[in-house]
Design a protein around this motif. Structure first.
Motif, PDB file in Angstrom:
ATOM      1  N   PHE A 203      20.023  12.642 -31.300  1.00 32.21           N
ATOM      2  CA  PHE A 203      20.870  13.133 -30.211  1.00 32.21           C
ATOM      3  C   PHE A 203      22.274  12.535 -30.296  1.00 32.21           C
ATOM      4  CE2 PHE A 203      17.074  14.862 -28.366  1.00 32.21           C
ATOM      5  CZ  PHE A 203      17.514  15.895 -27.560  1.00 32.21           C
ATOM      6  N   GLY A 204      22.378  11.311 -30.796  1.00 35.34           N
ATOM      7  CA  GLY A 204      23.694  10.721 -30.968  1.00 35.34           C
ATOM      8  C   GLY A 204      24.506  11.420 -32.038  1.00 35.34           C
ATOM      9  N   ARG A 205      23.879  11.682 -33.172  1.00 32.11           N
ATOM     10  CA  ARG A 205      24.598  12.294 -34.296  1.00 32.11           C
ATOM     11  C   ARG A 205      24.840  13.778 -34.081  1.00 32.11           C
ATOM     12  NH1 ARG A 205      22.271  14.402 -38.725  1.00 32.11           N
ATOM     13  NH2 ARG A 205      20.337  13.201 -38.457  1.00 32.11           N
ATOM     14  N   LEU A 206      23.842  14.483 -33.552  1.00 33.12           N
ATOM     15  CA  LEU A 206      23.957  15.941 -33.434  1.00 33.12           C
ATOM     16  C   LEU A 206      24.679  16.381 -32.169  1.00 33.12           C
ATOM     17  CD1 LEU A 206      20.323  16.876 -34.560  1.00 33.12           C
ATOM     18  CD2 LEU A 206      22.402  17.009 -35.939  1.00 33.12           C
ATOM     19  N   TYR A 207      24.545  15.615 -31.085  1.00 33.20           N
ATOM     20  CA  TYR A 207      25.067  16.076 -29.794  1.00 33.20           C
ATOM     21  C   TYR A 207      25.992  15.060 -29.117  1.00 33.20           C
ATOM     22  CZ  TYR A 207      21.282  19.391 -30.507  1.00 33.20           C
ATOM     23  OH  TYR A 207      20.449  20.338 -31.044  1.00 33.20           O
ATOM     24  N   GLY A 208      26.333  13.988 -29.823  1.00 34.07           N
ATOM     25  CA  GLY A 208      27.270  13.030 -29.253  1.00 34.07           C
ATOM     26  C   GLY A 208      26.728  12.228 -28.096  1.00 34.07           C
ATOM     27  N   ALA A 209      25.409  12.043 -28.032  1.00 31.11           N
ATOM     28  CA  ALA A 209      24.789  11.293 -26.935  1.00 31.11           C
ATOM     29  C   ALA A 209      24.927   9.791 -27.204  1.00 31.11           C
ATOM     30  CB  ALA A 209      23.329  11.687 -26.764  1.00 31.11           C
ATOM     31  N   THR A 210      26.149   9.312 -27.085  1.00 30.61           N
ATOM     32  CA  THR A 210      26.449   7.897 -27.286  1.00 30.61           C
ATOM     33  C   THR A 210      27.361   7.436 -26.155  1.00 30.61           C
ATOM     34  OG1 THR A 210      28.358   8.435 -28.667  1.00 30.61           O
ATOM     35  CG2 THR A 210      26.253   8.081 -29.800  1.00 30.61           C
TER      36      THR A 210
END
Length: 593
Positions: A16-23
Motif C-alpha cells: 500500500f505504501g509503494r502502490l498507493y502512497g500509504a505512508t
C-alpha cells in the motif's frame, strides 16, 4: 472445536505504501490495520490480543505472529491442534472481477485505468488473493497448513459476528459501517436464530464510504486519517450545531431505501480544494482552532445525519427491538447515542471490538458457529496477557535503580492505598489482571485521576499524554451509581465507552475533569462481576472523597500502543509525569520524586 481467527498481512504496509502512497500521514490507509488474533474453543472466546500490544507498533497491519503465538500458548494449544483458521477478508475471484470491472467502468482516462489495473493486480496476487493469504500464513508460522482448514470470512460479516457474539447471540437488526470491506463500505440487515439476512438494496459501495469521507476531513484538518477521527468528534463539541451543512447539500445524497451516495475526489489536492470551497478555508485557516471546530462540527453532523437515515430505513424493514452497530464508524460514540435515542429501538449494542481489532474475534466466531456459543459464556474485554507476581517482581528488579516500591498485603489494601493517592491531585497508572481488547482502556491498563480537580485534564494532556489540550477524558463509575450522575436515556449500562451521556447539572461542577465542553461524558460503567478490582477501587475512592467516579484514560502516550506488560508500564511511567504506578499489589514511585 478450536478456531483461531487472525487479521493482518505481511506485505500490507509495503504494497500500500509503494502502490498507493500509504505512508506518512496516510500510513493507516490500508487493508489489515489493527492486526490481531483470537482463539475460540468450543464456541467460547478464551483469548484475544492486538498485535500492537506485543510488537509495540501502533495500529500495525503486519501478520500477527506475536498475537497468534500468545493466544495459542495461553490456552496450551499447538497449531496442529487448531481445527479451523479464520481470516476476516474474502477477496475471492468474484470479488477480483468486481474490482477489475470497477476500474474499467470508471471515468478515469485510459492510461490511468491501465495504471490502476497494474496496481490492483500486484496487490491481489501479492497479498489479497486466497493463495497469497495461505502462503503468508505458512511462511510466517512455518506450519504446513491444510488448505481446507483456512476459512476466508467476508469482512463485514466478521464485524457483525463479533458484535453478535459479544451481545449474547440474540436476534437483532444491524448496521455495519467502516472505511472499506472487500467492495462495500456499509451493510444492513437482521440476525434471526443465528441466520444473517442482508438487505442488499441498502448496501453502500466503497466509492461512497462515510468512513473514508470522514477520514479525508480528518486529514484536511491536519490529523492522521484512520487514526485521529476521534479528535474531530471531540472538536465538534466546541461549537454550536450547524444551521446548514454544505456537505449534506453538495457531497451527500440520501436515497429512499436507506443507502446513500457520497461524492468526493480521491486525489488529495482535489478534495482539499473541494473542502476549501465548501468551508471557506485555506492553508492558514486550517491551522486555526475556530475553523477546525466549525469543520469538525459539519463532519460530525454529516455522520449523524447519514447514520440516522440508515436507522430509519432499518427500522421500517425490521421489526426487531435491538440494534447492533459495528465497524469503524461505531467508535463515534456521540453519533451512537443519537442513533439510539432518536430511533424506535429499545436497545443498542456496540462492542469493545467494534473496529478492526474485532474482526479477528468475528472471523473465529463465524467459523465456530454463532449458535454454538455457550449460554454461560462470559462476555469480557479482558482477554489478553496477564502477568504473575514473579514476572512483576522481575520487571521491578530490572528498574530498581530508578524506582522504589511498597507491596500491599491484599486486594482491599491496594484499593484503599490507591484511593488515598487519588484523593489528592495525583495521576496514577493502574495495571491489573489481563489486558483489555480493543481501542479503549477499560480499567486494567488505565491512567486514573480525581475528576474533582478542574485542571486535571490539562495536567494529564500536557504532562502525561503529550497530546492536544482540547481532548476530553472519560469517567469510570459503578454501574449502580451511573443513573444518579448521568442522564442514561435508554441505556442502563455502558461498559465499553461506546456511548456519551449528559452529566446531570448537579454533578457538572463536582466532576469537571470528566465533563466535556458540552456537558457530556463518555462514561464507562463497571460492576463487581465485570471488573472486581476496579469496582473495589471505585467504592474505596467514593467512600473517601464523596466523588462518584474516576477519570480514566488509556495507559500510553500519544503515538504509542496501550501498555501490555509490566516493563511497558514502567517505561511509560518513567517517561511521563505520572505520579504513582500501581501494578497488582505493588505501589511504585520514582526514586528522588
Amino acid at each position: 472445536m478450536i478456531v483461531l481467527g487472525y487479521n493482518g498481512f505481511s506485505r500490507g504496509a509495503e504494497l500500500f505504501g509503494r502502490l498507493y502512497g500509504a505512508t506518512g500521514v496516510g500510513r493507516n490507509l490500508l487493508v489489515g490495520h489493527d492486526a490481531a488474533a483470537a482463539l475460540v474453543i468450543d464456541g467460547e472466546v478464551v483469548a484475544a490480543v492486538e498485535e500492537e500490544r506485543l510488537s509495540r507498533v501502533k495500529k500495525t497491519s503486519d501478520f500477527p505472529a506475536h498475537a497468534i503465538t500468545w493466544c495459542l500458548n495461553s490456552a496450551g494449544v499447538d497449531l496442529d491442534q487448531v481445527d479451523v483458521f479464520a481470516f476476516p477478508w474474502r477477496f475471492s475471484p468474484t470479488v477480483a472481477e468486481e474490482m477489475i470491472s470497477g476500474i474499467c467502468d470508471s471515468d478515469m482516462p485510459v492510461t490511468a485505468k491501465f495504471d490502476a489495473l497494474r496496481s490492483t493486480g500486484e496487490l491481489y496476487t501479492g497479498m489479497l488473493s486466497p493463495d497469497a493469504v495461505y502462503h503468508d500464513f505458512v511462511e510466517r508460522t512455518g506450519h504446513e497448513l491444510d488448505p481446507n482448514k483456512l476459512t476466508l470470512v467476508p469482512h463485514h460479516l466478521a464485524h457483525l459476528m463479533c458484535g453478535a457474539y459479544l451481545a449474547g447471540g440474540g436476534d437483532a437488526a444491524f448496521v455495519v459501517s467502516d472505511g472499506r470491506a472487500e467492495t462495500l463500505s456499509s451493510v444492513m440487515g437482521e440476525l434471526r436464530n443465528g441466520v444473517v439476512r442482508l438487505f442488499d438494496e441498502t448496501a453502500v459501495p466503497m466509492t461512497s464510504s462515510l468512513g473514508v469521507t470522514f477520514g479525508r476531513i480528518t486529514r484536511y484538518l491536519g490529523f492522521v486519517p484512520n487514526n485521529d477521527e476521534y479528535k474531530v468528534m471531540g472538536l465538534a463539541a466546541y461549537g454550536p450545531p450547524p444551521q446548514h451543512n454544505p456537505l449534506l447539500q453538495r457531497v451527500v445524497r440520501l436515497h429512499e431505501n436507506g443507502s446513500y451516495t457520497i461524492s468526493t475526489p480521491r486525489d488529495i489536492s482535489a478534495y482539499y480544494a473541494l473542502f476549501d470551497e465548501l468551508f471557506g478555508g485555506d492553508s492558514e485557516k486550517r491551522e486555526q482552532f475556530d475553523f477546525r471546530v466549525k469543520v469538525a462540527g459539519l463532519a460530525q453532523h454529516m455522520v449523524e445525519a447519514v447514520t440516522a437515515h440508515q436507522v430509519r430505513a432499518l427500522t421500517a424493514a425490521s421489526g426487531l427491538d435491538t440494534l447492533l452497530f459495528e465497524g469503524g464508524l461505531a467508535l463515534n460514540c456521540v453519533a451512537n447515542t443519537k442513533m439510539l435515542e432518536r430511533s424506535s429501538f429499545t436497545g443498542m449494542e456496540v462492542s469493545f471490538g467494534a473496529s478492526d481489532p474485532g474482526v479477528a474475534i468475528g472471523a473465529a466466531v463465524y467459523a465456530a458457529g454463532l449458535r454454538n456459543r455457550p449460554a454461560d459464556a462470559v462476555t469480557t474485554p479482558y482477554l489478553g496477557p496477564s502477568y504473575d507476581e514473579r514476572q512483576v517482581q522481575d520487571a521491578l528488579a530490572e528498574y530498581a535503580d530508578r524506582v522504589e516500591w511498597q507491596e500491599e498485603p491484599d486486594a482491599a489494601s491496594i484499593a484503599d492505598r490507591t484511593a488515598e493517592l487519588l484523593a489528592g491531585k495525583n495521576v496514577v497508572g493502574w495495571f491489573q489482571g489481563r489486558t483489555e481488547f480493543g481501542p479503549r482502556a477499560l480499567g486494567n491498563r488505565s491512567i486514573l485521576a480525581n475528576p474533582a480537580f478542574p485542571d486535571i485534564k490539562d495536567i494529564i494532556n500536557l504532562r502525561v499524554k503529550h497530546r492536544e489540550p482540547f481532548r476530553p477524558f472519560a469517567p469510570v463509575i459503578l454501574e449502580s451509581e451511573a443513573p444518579r450522575v448521568f442522564s442514561m436515556g435508554k441505556k442502563t449500562s455502558s461498559p465499553y465507552m461506546t456511548f456519551v451521556f449528559p452529566v446531570r447539572k448537579e454533578y457538572q461542577e463536582r466532576i469537571p475533569g470528566a465533563c466535556h465542553v458540552d456537558g457530556t461524558a463518555r462514561a464507562q460503567t463497571v460492576n463487581e462481576r465485570q471488573n472486581p478490582a476496579l469496582a473495589r477501587l471505585l467504592r474505596a475512592f467514593t467512600a473517601r472523597t464523596d466523588v462518584p467516579c474516576l477519570l480514566n484514560t488509556s495507559f500510553n502516550v500519544a503515538g504509542e500502543p496501550i501498555v501490555c506488560s509490566p516493563r511497558d508500564a514502567l517505561e511509560c511511567f518513567l517517561a511521563t509525569e505520572i505520579d504513582y504506578l500501581v501494578i497488582d499489589r505493588f505501589v511504585i514511585t520514582k526514586k528522588g520524586s
